[in-house]
Write a protein that holds these residues in place. Structure first.
Motif, short mmCIF file in Angstrom:
data_model
loop_
_atom_site.label_atom_id
_atom_site.label_comp_id
_atom_site.label_asym_id
_atom_site.label_seq_id
_atom_site.Cartn_x
_atom_site.Cartn_y
_atom_site.Cartn_z
N ARG A 147 38.11 -31.01 -40.10
CA ARG A 147 38.83 -31.82 -41.07
C ARG A 147 37.87 -32.87 -41.61
O ARG A 147 37.05 -33.43 -40.87
N ARG A 149 37.37 -35.98 -44.96
CA ARG A 149 37.98 -36.74 -46.05
C ARG A 149 36.90 -37.49 -46.80
O ARG A 149 35.81 -37.77 -46.26
N TRP A 155 43.13 -36.16 -45.36
CA TRP A 155 42.28 -35.18 -44.67
C TRP A 155 42.45 -33.81 -45.30
O TRP A 155 43.54 -33.42 -45.70
N GLU A 156 41.33 -33.07 -45.31
CA GLU A 156 41.36 -31.67 -45.72
C GLU A 156 40.96 -30.83 -44.52
O GLU A 156 39.95 -31.11 -43.88
N PHE A 157 41.76 -29.78 -44.23
CA PHE A 157 41.52 -28.96 -43.04
C PHE A 157 40.92 -27.62 -43.43
O PHE A 157 41.22 -27.07 -44.49
N TRP A 199 40.02 -34.09 -31.24
CA TRP A 199 39.03 -34.16 -32.32
C TRP A 199 37.75 -34.80 -31.80
O TRP A 199 37.78 -35.73 -30.99
#
Lengths: 348, 137
Positions: A147, A149, A155-157, A199
């Motif tokens: 993830r 950003r 957030w982009e997964f 994470w």
């Protein structure tokens, strides 16, 4: 009779005071340790002794207890990566109380988060992120999820296939700040984990220079200032100088429904207007057609008829001919005599 | 005459409409019964816990039980049977986890395994294959 009643009373009251069976919950951590806890229903009231074993292995007591308020609430012990496919037996003992359970831990695995997360600016001007995982699982058994950003936005997964431990962000913006984290788990082909790892520690790239990116270059600022000053000066000059105003902004004539002399539309001086008025009369000049007559014909004709007279009031037009001795004279309405050897016949 | 024919025709059509529902319902109920039988199909299934040196024996049991109950007439049954019988599958780097020279005579025979439902049978076969994959480099 009395002992019977007492026994009956104890049988009824006994279960009320019996210790509730603790619920043991086990999890394999990073394929290296097994962690079991029994405080799901609250801190136990007694200290249990924990024993466990995988199938076909010797039962062991707990090497390391987890405690809470000086009470044993769990146990952590080492294991092998392949043990999760075997049944796990646990036993909690306190005095005469023994609680046995069996567990299937194939899917109850939680890996440690990836480590050594680094970022590199590649020769292809892309942003490359690399990481490692610390579990004994083979690369083809571990899948990752990334993830990231930009400038603390959402957030982009993105999933990363097994055996791949890198991720690429194409053409990153030099004025943006990127933050990326990774997590992993065992893939379905090797016994899918029920849990993702935590994470990883984030890694950053770039700077949050959103102010710089929005700033206007210096030359543009100067241009704006000069332009504004010029505009202000022009407005002031227009207001002060009537002549300049007329030149730059000529008045548009207003069309009126009442018909006036068209000469009034033009702003002409008085003298110029007087000159436009006509002070002479011009007589109408009739135009006649002249026919050429040869000398022989004129000789045969009467002299009286050969004489012609012209009226001076009539306009005359001289026409060039090849023979200079030829003369062209209108015959009708003429009062003066013109000597000529050849006479032209004129037809009205 | 025409009116009588028309009435008979109407009655016939109504009877057809009314009769189609019970037929379809019966067929679907039949499908449910057959499905239930299949779900309750019991097969000799190797245990959950298989020793390393008994994995090949268990694999053989899985394969032969599949052949007995499902045959190889279907496309995927045939492919699965052939894959379970492949040399790569039964190799040391496949499902042959036995690294020692321990005798395999201690391994249980296929008929001695208790019968389990088809779902449990396939789950245990899947676990065996996943175990093999997690060991391969």
């Amino acid at each position: 009779m009395m002992p019977t009643r007492l026994l009956l009373l104890l049988c009824l009251i006994g279960p009320v005071f019996a210790i509730e069976a603790p619920d043991v919950d086990c999890l394999i951590i990073n394929l290296k340790n097994v962690s079991c806890t029994w405080n799901k229903k609250g801190t136990p009231k007694v200290n249990y002794t924990f024993y466990s074993s995988f199938f076909n292995k010797k039962e062991k007591s707990c090497p390391q207890y987890l405690t809470e308020n000086n009470m044993n609430i769990g146990c952590i012990q080492p294991c092998e990566s392949g043990d999760r496919f075997m049944t796990f037996n646990t036993r909690l003992v306190h005095g005469k109380d023994r609680f046995k359970e069996t567990h299937g831990l194939k899917n109850r695995v939680k890996l440690n988060p990836p480590t050594n997360l680094t970022v590199l600016n590649g020769s292809d001007f892309n942003l490359w992120f690399y990481w490692n995982h610390t579990s004994p699982a083979h690369l083809h058994c571990v899948e990752s999820e990334v993830r990231f950003r930009t400038n603390n936005n959402n957030w982009e997964f993105s999933k990363v296939s097994p055996e791949i431990q890198k991720y690429c962000i194409n053409s990153p913006s030099g004025s943006s700040r990127y933050e990326l984290q990774v997590r992993n788990r065992i893939v379905e082909g090797c016994g899918l984990s029920d849990f993702w790892s935590d994470w990883s520690e984030p890694v950053f790239w770039g700077s949050n220079s959103s102010i710089d990116s929005d700033s206007v270059p210096l030359w543009m600022t100067l241009l704006y200032v000069v332009g504004a000053i010029t505009l202000i000066l022009l407005v002031v000059m227009l207001l002060q100088r009537e002549r300049l105003k007329i030149i730059l902004i000529p008045a548009v004539p207003k069309p009126s429904p009442i018909l006036h002399d068209i000469e009034d539309w033009f702003q002409l001086s008085k003298g110029l207007k007087e000159n436009f008025k006509a002070s002479y009369n011009e007589q109408v000049c009739p135009v006649r057609e002249y026919n050429y007559v040869s000398q022989s014909d004129s000789m045969n004709s009467d002299d009286s008829t050969s004489s012609v007279s012209t009226n001076q009031t009539h306009c005359s037009v001289s026409i060039d001919v090849n023979d200079p001795e030829d003369l062209y004279v209108p015959l009708s309405s003429s009062s003066s005599q013109v000597p000529s050897e050849e006479v032209l016949q004129v037809s009205d | 005459m025409k009116l009588i024919v028309f009435c008979l025709f109407t009655i016939y059509c109504c009877s057809l409409v009314k009769a189609s529902y019970p037929m379809e319902r019966k067929k679907l109920q039949e499908v449910l019964r057959e499905l239930k039988m299949l779900k309750q199909l019991m097969m000799n299934t190797p245990p959950k816990d298989i020793e390393d040196c008994c994995c090949l024996t268990a694999l053989t049991c899985f394969r032969e039980t599949l052949l007995q109950h499902f045959g190889i007439s279907g496309k995927y049954q045939k492919k699965l049977y052939k894959s379970l019988n492949h040399t790569l599958t039964v190799s040391t780097f496949g499902l042959n986890f036995c690294n020692t020279e321990t005798s395999t005579t201690n391994c249980s025979t296929c008929h001695s395994h208790p019968k389990e439902k088809a779902s449990e049978f396939f789950n245990r076969l899947e676990s065996l294959v996943q175990r093999g994959l997690s060991r391969i480099n």
